[in-house]
Write an enzyme that holds these catalytic residues in place. Structure first.
Site, PDB file in Angstrom:
ATOM      1  N   GLY A  91      -7.656  -3.509   2.418  1.00  0.00           N
ATOM      2  CA  GLY A  91      -8.203  -2.564   1.441  1.00  0.00           C
ATOM      3  C   GLY A  91      -7.517  -2.720   0.089  1.00  0.00           C
ATOM      4  O   GLY A  91      -8.134  -2.545  -0.958  1.00  0.00           O
ATOM      5  N   GLY A  92      -6.248  -3.082   0.121  1.00  0.00           N
ATOM      6  CA  GLY A  92      -5.500  -3.315  -1.119  1.00  0.00           C
ATOM      7  C   GLY A  92      -5.568  -4.765  -1.576  1.00  0.00           C
ATOM      8  O   GLY A  92      -4.970  -5.128  -2.589  1.00  0.00           O
TER       9      GLY A  92
ATOM     10  N   GLY B 122       0.805  -1.223   0.000  1.00  0.00           N
ATOM     11  CA  GLY B 122       0.000   0.000   0.000  1.00  0.00           C
ATOM     12  C   GLY B 122       0.831   1.262   0.000  1.00  0.00           C
ATOM     13  O   GLY B 122       2.058   1.233  -0.114  1.00  0.00           O
TER      14      GLY B 122
ATOM     15  N   ALA C  17      -2.372   0.114   7.340  1.00  0.00           N
ATOM     16  CA  ALA C  17      -3.646  -0.450   7.818  1.00  0.00           C
ATOM     17  C   ALA C  17      -4.764   0.427   7.298  1.00  0.00           C
ATOM     18  O   ALA C  17      -4.555   1.593   6.950  1.00  0.00           O
ATOM     19  CB  ALA C  17      -3.681  -0.493   9.342  1.00  0.00           C
TER      20      ALA C  17
ATOM     21  N   LYS D 152      -7.418   7.289  10.293  1.00  0.00           N
ATOM     22  CA  LYS D 152      -7.760   5.855  10.333  1.00  0.00           C
ATOM     23  C   LYS D 152      -7.901   5.327  11.764  1.00  0.00           C
ATOM     24  O   LYS D 152      -8.223   4.161  11.961  1.00  0.00           O
ATOM     25  CB  LYS D 152      -6.679   5.043   9.613  1.00  0.00           C
ATOM     26  CG  LYS D 152      -6.640   5.297   8.105  1.00  0.00           C
ATOM     27  CD  LYS D 152      -5.478   4.558   7.491  1.00  0.00           C
ATOM     28  CE  LYS D 152      -5.511   4.607   5.975  1.00  0.00           C
ATOM     29  NZ  LYS D 152      -4.336   3.928   5.389  1.00  0.00           N
TER      30      LYS D 152
ATOM     31  N   LYS E 109      -7.308  -4.746   7.819  1.00  0.00           N
ATOM     32  CA  LYS E 109      -6.385  -4.752   6.688  1.00  0.00           C
ATOM     33  C   LYS E 109      -7.087  -5.339   5.474  1.00  0.00           C
ATOM     34  O   LYS E 109      -8.133  -5.932   5.580  1.00  0.00           O
ATOM     35  CB  LYS E 109      -5.137  -5.573   7.024  1.00  0.00           C
ATOM     36  CG  LYS E 109      -4.336  -4.914   8.138  1.00  0.00           C
ATOM     37  CD  LYS E 109      -2.891  -5.292   8.123  1.00  0.00           C
ATOM     38  CE  LYS E 109      -2.260  -5.340   6.792  1.00  0.00           C
ATOM     39  NZ  LYS E 109      -2.239  -4.051   6.076  1.00  0.00           N
TER      40      LYS E 109
ATOM     41  N   GLU F 176      -0.350 -10.679   4.032  1.00  0.00           N
ATOM     42  CA  GLU F 176       0.047  -9.709   5.063  1.00  0.00           C
ATOM     43  C   GLU F 176      -0.077 -10.337   6.451  1.00  0.00           C
ATOM     44  O   GLU F 176       0.806 -10.174   7.297  1.00  0.00           O
ATOM     45  CB  GLU F 176      -0.831  -8.459   4.967  1.00  0.00           C
ATOM     46  CG  GLU F 176      -0.536  -7.618   3.731  1.00  0.00           C
ATOM     47  CD  GLU F 176      -1.501  -6.469   3.532  1.00  0.00           C
ATOM     48  OE1 GLU F 176      -1.123  -5.507   2.856  1.00  0.00           O
ATOM     49  OE2 GLU F 176      -2.637  -6.525   4.042  1.00  0.00           O
TER      50      GLU F 176
HETATM   51  C1  5RP Z   1      -3.406  -3.901   1.722  1.00  0.00           C
HETATM   52  C2  5RP Z   1      -3.521  -3.316   3.072  1.00  0.00           C
HETATM   53  C3  5RP Z   1      -2.926  -1.963   3.290  1.00  0.00           C
HETATM   54  O1  5RP Z   1      -2.002  -2.022   4.308  1.00  0.00           O
HETATM   55  C4  5RP Z   1      -4.033  -1.019   3.655  1.00  0.00           C
HETATM   56  O2  5RP Z   1      -5.008  -1.070   2.621  1.00  0.00           O
HETATM   57  C5  5RP Z   1      -3.518   0.401   3.820  1.00  0.00           C
HETATM   58  O3  5RP Z   1      -3.064   0.872   2.592  1.00  0.00           O
HETATM   59  P1  5RP Z   1      -2.649   2.389   2.374  1.00  0.00           P
HETATM   60  O4  5RP Z   1      -1.368   2.608   3.137  1.00  0.00           O
HETATM   61  O5  5RP Z   1      -2.493   2.506   0.883  1.00  0.00           O
HETATM   62  O6  5RP Z   1      -3.799   3.251   2.886  1.00  0.00           O
HETATM   63  O7  5RP Z   1      -4.064  -3.886   3.985  1.00  0.00           O
HETATM   64  O8  5RP Z   1      -4.039  -5.141   1.663  1.00  0.00           O
END
Ligand code: 5RP
Length: 230
Positions: free
Chosen positions: A103-104, A36, A90, A128, A101, A110
């Protein structure tokens, strides 16, 4: 991908937190690397040839590509042994070190790396931080033939699962993003969802929590949260 909207303030906050986490990652031999924007901000500050870290273990294909682009030596998680340190972002966190966790979409790998690491550091921006996890939709990665079954289980718990459109995880699976689940017992919820056959993992990280969270603010200040152990 499921993402909170990002602003210039969030970018500044992530960069501040990324600068602060460097104090802990310079003397590491092998670094576990999350996925991320926060992780990209950390990597932007590390020269693999000068930082003293010998190799990295990526948590996703996106991170693997980024690390190769930047000249890192990679190690397979199966040969790396226990990791000294894992750094990741996160989507949501609380002061107990519990996280959402995924979102990506990289939650499965992970959580494997977080679990394989002696120390788990999170880098994130202040918006967050929550008192109760679950405003951010909770990702659940499922095997394809279990998708409808798991969606029905989630609805029975009060949730509203939404299939992440046009997305396949690095493991070849779909993700359901779920809102409306009960929020008072995130550890119980993590255990319940993980036990359903067909679930690869759920984006709740309450059983393996963060050991420290670097919380960046837009003004460049950084709060270090050291959740209680145990
Ligand atoms: C990916 C994740 C990332 O850590 C989470 O989405 C945070 O991403 P970003 O730093 O882009 O906000 O869990 O699966």
């Amino acid at each position: 991908m499921t993402r909170l909207k990002t602003t210039a303030d969030d970018t500044h906050a992530r960069e501040a937190a990324a600068r602060a986490v460097l104090e802990e990652i310079r003397d590491v031999r092998i670094l576990g690397v999350g996925t991320g924007r926060a992780v990209a901000a950390v990597l932007a500050l590390l020269d693999p040839h000068r930082c003293g870290i010998q190799a990295a273990v990526p948590s996703s294909e996106a991170t693997r590509r980024l690390l190769i682009e930047r000249g890192w030596t990679l190690v397979d998680p199966n040969t790396a042994g226990p990791l000294e340190l894992y750094v990741d972002g996160a989507d949501e966190f609380d002061t107990e070190g519990r996280l959402i966790k995924g979102g990506g979409g990289a939650l499965v790998r992970e959580k494997i790396l977080a679990s394989a690491s002696r120390r788990f550091l999170v880098v994130a921006e202040e918006p967050k931080k929550v008192s109760l996890l679950g405003h951010f939709p909770i990702p659940v990665e499922v095997l394809p033939p279990a998708r409808s079954l798991i969606a029905r289980h989630l609805v029975a718990l009060g949730g509203t699962p939404v299939l992440r459109e046009g997305f396949v995880s690095d493991n070849g699976n779909p993700i359901l993003d779920v809102t409306g689940l009960p929020r008072t017992d995130p550890a119980g919820l993590e255990r319940t969802i993980k036990l359903w056959p067909g679930v690869l993992d759920v984006g709740l990280c309450t059983l393996r929590r963060a050991d420290r969270i670097y919380v960046g603010r837009a003004d460049g200040s950084v709060e270090r949260i050291d959740p209680p152990r145990g």
